[in-house]
Design an enzyme around this catalytic site. Sequence first.
Site, PDB file in Angstrom:
ATOM      1  N   ARG A   1      56.075 -77.085 103.131  1.00  0.00           N
ATOM      2  CA  ARG A   1      55.773 -78.104 104.131  1.00  0.00           C
ATOM      3  C   ARG A   1      55.787 -77.432 105.495  1.00  0.00           C
ATOM      4  O   ARG A   1      56.620 -76.558 105.765  1.00  0.00           O
ATOM      5  CB  ARG A   1      56.828 -79.221 104.112  1.00  0.00           C
ATOM      6  CG  ARG A   1      56.763 -80.129 102.894  1.00  0.00           C
ATOM      7  CD  ARG A   1      55.501 -81.006 102.880  1.00  0.00           C
ATOM      8  NE  ARG A   1      55.485 -81.903 101.732  1.00  0.00           N
ATOM      9  CZ  ARG A   1      54.876 -81.629 100.583  1.00  0.00           C
ATOM     10  NH1 ARG A   1      54.227 -80.497 100.412  1.00  0.00           N
ATOM     11  NH2 ARG A   1      54.902 -82.510  99.599  1.00  0.00           N
TER      12      ARG A   1
ATOM     13  N   HIS B   1      46.005 -77.550 103.020  1.00  0.00           N
ATOM     14  CA  HIS B   1      46.899 -78.136 102.010  1.00  0.00           C
ATOM     15  C   HIS B   1      46.189 -78.280 100.655  1.00  0.00           C
ATOM     16  O   HIS B   1      46.071 -79.384 100.120  1.00  0.00           O
ATOM     17  CB  HIS B   1      47.439 -79.497 102.485  1.00  0.00           C
ATOM     18  CG  HIS B   1      48.744 -79.863 101.848  1.00  0.00           C
ATOM     19  ND1 HIS B   1      49.739 -80.553 102.499  1.00  0.00           N
ATOM     20  CD2 HIS B   1      49.216 -79.633 100.594  1.00  0.00           C
ATOM     21  CE1 HIS B   1      50.763 -80.739 101.666  1.00  0.00           C
ATOM     22  NE2 HIS B   1      50.459 -80.186 100.499  1.00  0.00           N
TER      23      HIS B   1
ATOM     24  N   GLU C   1      49.901 -81.868 110.269  1.00  0.00           N
ATOM     25  CA  GLU C   1      48.713 -82.074 109.432  1.00  0.00           C
ATOM     26  C   GLU C   1      48.113 -83.464 109.611  1.00  0.00           C
ATOM     27  O   GLU C   1      48.886 -84.425 109.592  1.00  0.00           O
ATOM     28  CB  GLU C   1      49.109 -82.013 107.961  1.00  0.00           C
ATOM     29  CG  GLU C   1      49.066 -80.891 107.236  1.00  0.00           C
ATOM     30  CD  GLU C   1      49.702 -80.808 105.874  1.00  0.00           C
ATOM     31  OE1 GLU C   1      50.420 -79.838 105.690  1.00  0.00           O
ATOM     32  OE2 GLU C   1      49.469 -81.659 105.010  1.00  0.00           O
TER      33      GLU C   1
HETATM   34  C1  8YV Z   1      49.799 -82.731  97.443  1.00  0.00           C
HETATM   35  C2  8YV Z   1      51.800 -81.327  97.489  1.00  0.00           C
HETATM   36  O1  8YV Z   1      50.264 -83.659  96.555  1.00  0.00           O
HETATM   37  O2  8YV Z   1      52.608 -82.083  95.424  1.00  0.00           O
HETATM   38  C3  8YV Z   1      52.876 -81.804  96.586  1.00  0.00           C
HETATM   39  O3  8YV Z   1      54.025 -81.897  97.042  1.00  0.00           O
HETATM   40  O4  8YV Z   1      52.052 -80.940  98.579  1.00  0.00           O
HETATM   41  C4  8YV Z   1      50.368 -81.389  97.043  1.00  0.00           C
HETATM   42  O5  8YV Z   1      50.249 -81.190  95.705  1.00  0.00           O
HETATM   43  C5  8YV Z   1      48.347 -82.788  97.466  1.00  0.00           C
HETATM   44  O6  8YV Z   1      47.935 -81.900  98.424  1.00  0.00           O
HETATM   45  C6  8YV Z   1      47.805 -84.170  97.768  1.00  0.00           C
HETATM   46  O7  8YV Z   1      48.311 -84.675  98.975  1.00  0.00           O
END
Ligand code: 8YV
Length: 342
Positions: A242, A289, A271
Amino acid sequence: MAEPRPRVWVSQPLFDDIVARLAAHFEVRAASAVAAYAPADIARALADADGALVTLNERIGADEIAGASRLRAIANVGVGYNNLDIDALSAAGVLATNTPDVLTETTADLGFALLMAAARRIGESERWLRAGRWRQWSFSTLLGADIHGSTLGILGMGRIGQAIARRGAHGFGMRVVYHNRRPLPGEAEAALGATWLEFERLLAEADHLVLVLPYSAATHHIVDAAALARMKPTATLVNIARGGIVDELALAEALAAGRLAAAGLDVFEGEPAVRPELLALDNVVLTPHIGSASLATRRAMVALAVDNLIAALGAGPHAGRPPSPVNADAVAETLGTRDRKR
Ligand code: 8YV
């Protein structure tokens, strides 16, 4: 008269053929276009819902669920769930679920891709070629750092961290060092060929450092100016966790000053906005992402989230037993206390 069917809200267009499975059990209200919601929009959407299928873009806390008296489950399409205020959901008796495992290998692939792209200056090389600069070539043009045989540092040794460790140790002959709150059991360390180090030593010893830890108040800006200063000036930093884990301004300064060789970033604190200080740099590879973004994996994530929602709302073959609950104990406690008060 038949009981009214539970109502569920699907916040974004996902995969229609998978989301369609919800309709066998529930009355479904699904977004037909990609949407950016204000908190009040989310509160309105949840007000008459029994459950919801949401992505990381939807932030759900006490205010958003205050008027949602029927709400029992939120199925997050993502393994990370820092978009959800788990304490607020638990206190309201709302079960949250996430999508672990199905994205582990795909996300580890992207982590490795960013590591290689940053260390070997792939983005910069491509821009250089497209700009017609090849005629200016010299023997020292675009020299990068080796991956094979180097020291791979991993901060956060959960499922994705371990998948990256396997790639590094077994595929690239890297020495793998890591830091995690709790070291792995000895057999797991031996299988991965990974050694636990204190955070400060990890920073100092890694030739390439990959961040794969969950984001929370405790990990906010854990990679700050002081941490970056401990890293080798030849090192690469990769963040697939993150954005808020890294102080991006301090990172941009370190990269601009040559105090860190390169970075690969898939996640950003603001983001979808990306700091101009990062966009201006040549020695950072930036992706929007896409860690879990392979077709098969994104479909598997939605399928798991749908299974979670169906089961969490007491329907389907696993009624009451969703595959990946996040706060089951805390919710049971809230509901138990409520029952005792009745
Ligand atoms: C997002 C992610 O889910 O699973 C996570 O924690 O950061 C990614 O897999 C994906 O980018 C959709 O928002």
